[in-house]
Design an enzyme around this catalytic site. Sequence first.
Site, PDB file in Angstrom:
ATOM      1  N   HIS A 108       0.481   9.025   3.430  1.00 24.61           N
ATOM      2  CA  HIS A 108       0.971   7.722   3.873  1.00 24.61           C
ATOM      3  C   HIS A 108      -0.030   6.657   3.474  1.00 24.61           C
ATOM      4  CE1 HIS A 108       2.647   4.598   6.401  1.00 24.61           C
ATOM      5  NE2 HIS A 108       3.734   5.345   6.447  1.00 24.61           N
ATOM      6  N   ASP A 136       8.798  11.824   7.778  1.00 20.70           N
ATOM      7  CA  ASP A 136       9.920  12.442   7.063  1.00 20.70           C
ATOM      8  C   ASP A 136       9.820  13.945   6.906  1.00 20.70           C
ATOM      9  OD1 ASP A 136      11.495  10.249   6.630  1.00 20.70           O
ATOM     10  OD2 ASP A 136      10.310   9.605   4.911  1.00 20.70           O
TER      11      ASP A 136
HETATM   12  N1  CMC Z   1       1.284  15.387  -2.456  1.00 20.30           N
HETATM   13  C1  CMC Z   1       0.233  15.590  -3.264  1.00 20.30           C
HETATM   14  N2  CMC Z   1      -0.719  14.664  -3.514  1.00 20.30           N
HETATM   15  C2  CMC Z   1      -0.581  13.475  -2.900  1.00 20.30           C
HETATM   16  C3  CMC Z   1       0.491  13.191  -2.040  1.00 20.30           C
HETATM   17  C4  CMC Z   1       1.450  14.200  -1.828  1.00 20.30           C
HETATM   18  N3  CMC Z   1       2.481  13.983  -1.023  1.00 20.30           N
HETATM   19  N4  CMC Z   1       0.369  11.918  -1.580  1.00 20.30           N
HETATM   20  C5  CMC Z   1      -0.747  11.429  -2.134  1.00 20.30           C
HETATM   21  N5  CMC Z   1      -1.331  12.371  -2.940  1.00 20.30           N
HETATM   22  C6  CMC Z   1      -2.604  12.231  -3.662  1.00 20.30           C
HETATM   23  C7  CMC Z   1      -2.446  11.344  -4.877  1.00 20.30           C
HETATM   24  O1  CMC Z   1      -2.111  12.107  -6.006  1.00 20.30           O
HETATM   25  C8  CMC Z   1      -3.804  10.716  -4.964  1.00 20.30           C
HETATM   26  O2  CMC Z   1      -4.693  11.651  -5.498  1.00 20.30           O
HETATM   27  P1  CMC Z   1      -5.926  11.169  -6.449  1.00 20.30           P
HETATM   28  O3  CMC Z   1      -6.761  10.281  -5.576  1.00 20.30           O
HETATM   29  O4  CMC Z   1      -6.588  12.427  -6.865  1.00 20.30           O
HETATM   30  O5  CMC Z   1      -5.294  10.434  -7.600  1.00 20.30           O
HETATM   31  C9  CMC Z   1      -4.211  10.512  -3.503  1.00 20.30           C
HETATM   32  O6  CMC Z   1      -3.508  11.535  -2.795  1.00 20.30           O
HETATM   33  C10 CMC Z   1      -3.858   9.143  -2.929  1.00 20.30           C
HETATM   34  O7  CMC Z   1      -2.444   8.913  -3.147  1.00 20.30           O
HETATM   35  P2  CMC Z   1      -1.794   7.533  -3.537  1.00 20.30           P
HETATM   36  O8  CMC Z   1      -0.518   7.797  -4.266  1.00 20.30           O
HETATM   37  O9  CMC Z   1      -2.825   6.675  -4.219  1.00 20.30           O
HETATM   38  O10 CMC Z   1      -1.528   6.920  -2.101  1.00 20.30           O
HETATM   39  P3  CMC Z   1      -0.510   5.770  -1.780  1.00 20.30           P
HETATM   40  O11 CMC Z   1      -0.995   5.136  -0.528  1.00 20.30           O
HETATM   41  O12 CMC Z   1      -0.306   4.900  -2.963  1.00 20.30           O
HETATM   42  O13 CMC Z   1       0.854   6.582  -1.541  1.00 20.30           O
HETATM   43  C11 CMC Z   1       2.659   7.713  -0.535  1.00 20.30           C
HETATM   44  C12 CMC Z   1       1.401   6.865  -0.303  1.00 20.30           C
HETATM   45  C13 CMC Z   1       3.392   7.895   0.796  1.00 20.30           C
HETATM   46  C14 CMC Z   1       3.593   7.005  -1.518  1.00 20.30           C
HETATM   47  C15 CMC Z   1       2.240   9.089  -1.094  1.00 20.30           C
HETATM   48  O14 CMC Z   1       1.419   9.764  -0.165  1.00 20.30           O
HETATM   49  C16 CMC Z   1       3.439   9.969  -1.481  1.00 20.30           C
HETATM   50  O15 CMC Z   1       3.955   9.858  -2.593  1.00 20.30           O
HETATM   51  N6  CMC Z   1       3.929  10.860  -0.549  1.00 20.30           N
HETATM   52  C17 CMC Z   1       5.096  11.663  -0.811  1.00 20.30           C
HETATM   53  C18 CMC Z   1       6.341  10.821  -0.551  1.00 20.30           C
HETATM   54  C19 CMC Z   1       6.580  10.580   0.922  1.00 20.30           C
HETATM   55  O16 CMC Z   1       6.521  11.479   1.743  1.00 20.30           O
HETATM   56  N7  CMC Z   1       6.911   9.328   1.276  1.00 20.30           N
HETATM   57  C20 CMC Z   1       7.239   8.952   2.629  1.00 20.30           C
HETATM   58  C21 CMC Z   1       6.285   7.957   3.192  1.00 20.30           C
HETATM   59  S1  CMC Z   1       6.452   7.791   4.968  1.00 20.30           S
HETATM   60  C22 CMC Z   1       7.993   7.134   5.231  1.00 20.30           C
HETATM   61  C23 CMC Z   1       8.195   5.839   4.520  1.00 20.30           C
HETATM   62  O17 CMC Z   1       7.366   4.933   4.620  1.00 20.30           O
HETATM   63  O18 CMC Z   1       9.249   5.671   3.900  1.00 20.30           O
END
Ligand code: CMC
Length: 390
Positions: free
Chosen positions: A270, A327
């Site tokens: 998140h 989720d």
């Molecule tokens: N599985 C594997 N690796 C992950 C995941 C995941 N679900 N989420 C983040 N990472 C890794 C990412 O690859 C990155 O690694 P590195 O630093 O080595 O490059 C690190 O963790 C930080 O991730 P980020 O993408 O920079 O973080 P963000 O704040 O931009 O993204 C997020 C947040 C929710 C989009 C992301 O965690 C994600 O894609 N999660 C899966 C989708 C999901 O469950 N979304 C629902 C969010 S909650 C409900 C809502 O708000 O709608």
Amino acid sequence: TDTVTYDPGFMNTANARSAITYIDGDNGILRYRGYPIDELAQKSSFLEVAYLLIYGELPTSDELAAWDQNIRSHTMLHEDIKAFFDGFPRNAHPMAVLSSAVSALSTFYEDSLDPFDEEQVHISTIRLMSKVPVLAAYAYKKSIGQPFLYPDNSLNLTENFLRLTFGVPTSPFELDQDMVDALDMLLILHADHEQNCSTSTVRLVGSSHANIFGSISAGINALFGPLHGGANEAVLNMLDQIQDEGVSPEDFMDKVKNKESGIRLMGFGHRVYKNYDPRARIVKSTAEKILNKLGSNDPRLEIAMRLEERALNDDYFIERKLYPNVDFYTGLIYSAMGFPPRMFTPLFALGRLPGWIAQWREMITDQETKIGRPRQVYVGEDLRHYPNAK
Ligand code: CMC
């Protein structure tokens, strides 16, 4: 441009001053108007929480009764809106149909579009709260080819939505109180989450003084994405795939950790929570209970729990502070209730609706709101001249 700060994803830029929702992501705290989410989930109702978010205070019992009654008595849609559904292909995704239908509401209710007329904003608020659940149920009926039912105003919002979704005109519909209570609680958990992607979209579109229906339709489209609301559908697709292909949760986790695979553990991570999402804790504790009550012995719950346990003990997830989000377990509950994965995100939209309305209203009445207009850092060509003379 010297003063411009490059901040992709607005990780560190506040675009709003808001008195609606408080999140402390490091400590896993979420409050609506000061009230902790777990107290609201246990003791309140979705309608009451919607009132709290939109008007700032819990309603008195008279105010709550009037609010409920007002919403019940605006559920009817203009008959022509039903014809609108005929234009979509049979297998249209209900989320795309829902955003289009909400946008179309502005053409039917031109008398309530002025963002600066309090009475018009009030009537639009009621119209949205009443009609979006009906539109979401119709989007579902359309996708399975069943006839639409008229709303029944003896039922409240959550009851009506369940009846419109699962009822058929040929036989009486019996509401299951456990299901009503569980859905109502899940709607509370989704009702607001401060400046997430869809809410920021609603504010940004509204900041141009676009009407509230169009602003919320844009929010629905933002919520459709798999990194946002679409994650609940993606989680179930992921669990299905693991089950169908007979992959072990351990092997799946190895794939997730290998960046080249491009696979994420959906329902994990998140932008704001760097701790266990307090909503996920509530959902998890109810998932088992509700799945048992509804008599569903879903092997995917076992897979999800193994994935979670594995992730919480894995350095990759620990280092990145990735915990289950809201989720991760909701899809399993929705599935046990009888919703197909395609309805999970419309359910999220239904829950988030009062939050969007509250945030739009706060934005439009804040004297400091300006039209949203981010800056950029230009990285293109310097001046160059067109080569050929005519
Ligand atoms: N599985 C594997 N690796 C992950 C995941 C995941 N679900 N989420 C983040 N990472 C890794 C990412 O690859 C990155 O690694 P590195 O630093 O080595 O490059 C690190 O963790 C930080 O991730 P980020 O993408 O920079 O973080 P963000 O704040 O931009 O993204 C997020 C947040 C929710 C989009 C992301 O965690 C994600 O894609 N999660 C899966 C989708 C999901 O469950 N979304 C629902 C969010 S909650 C409900 C809502 O708000 O709608």
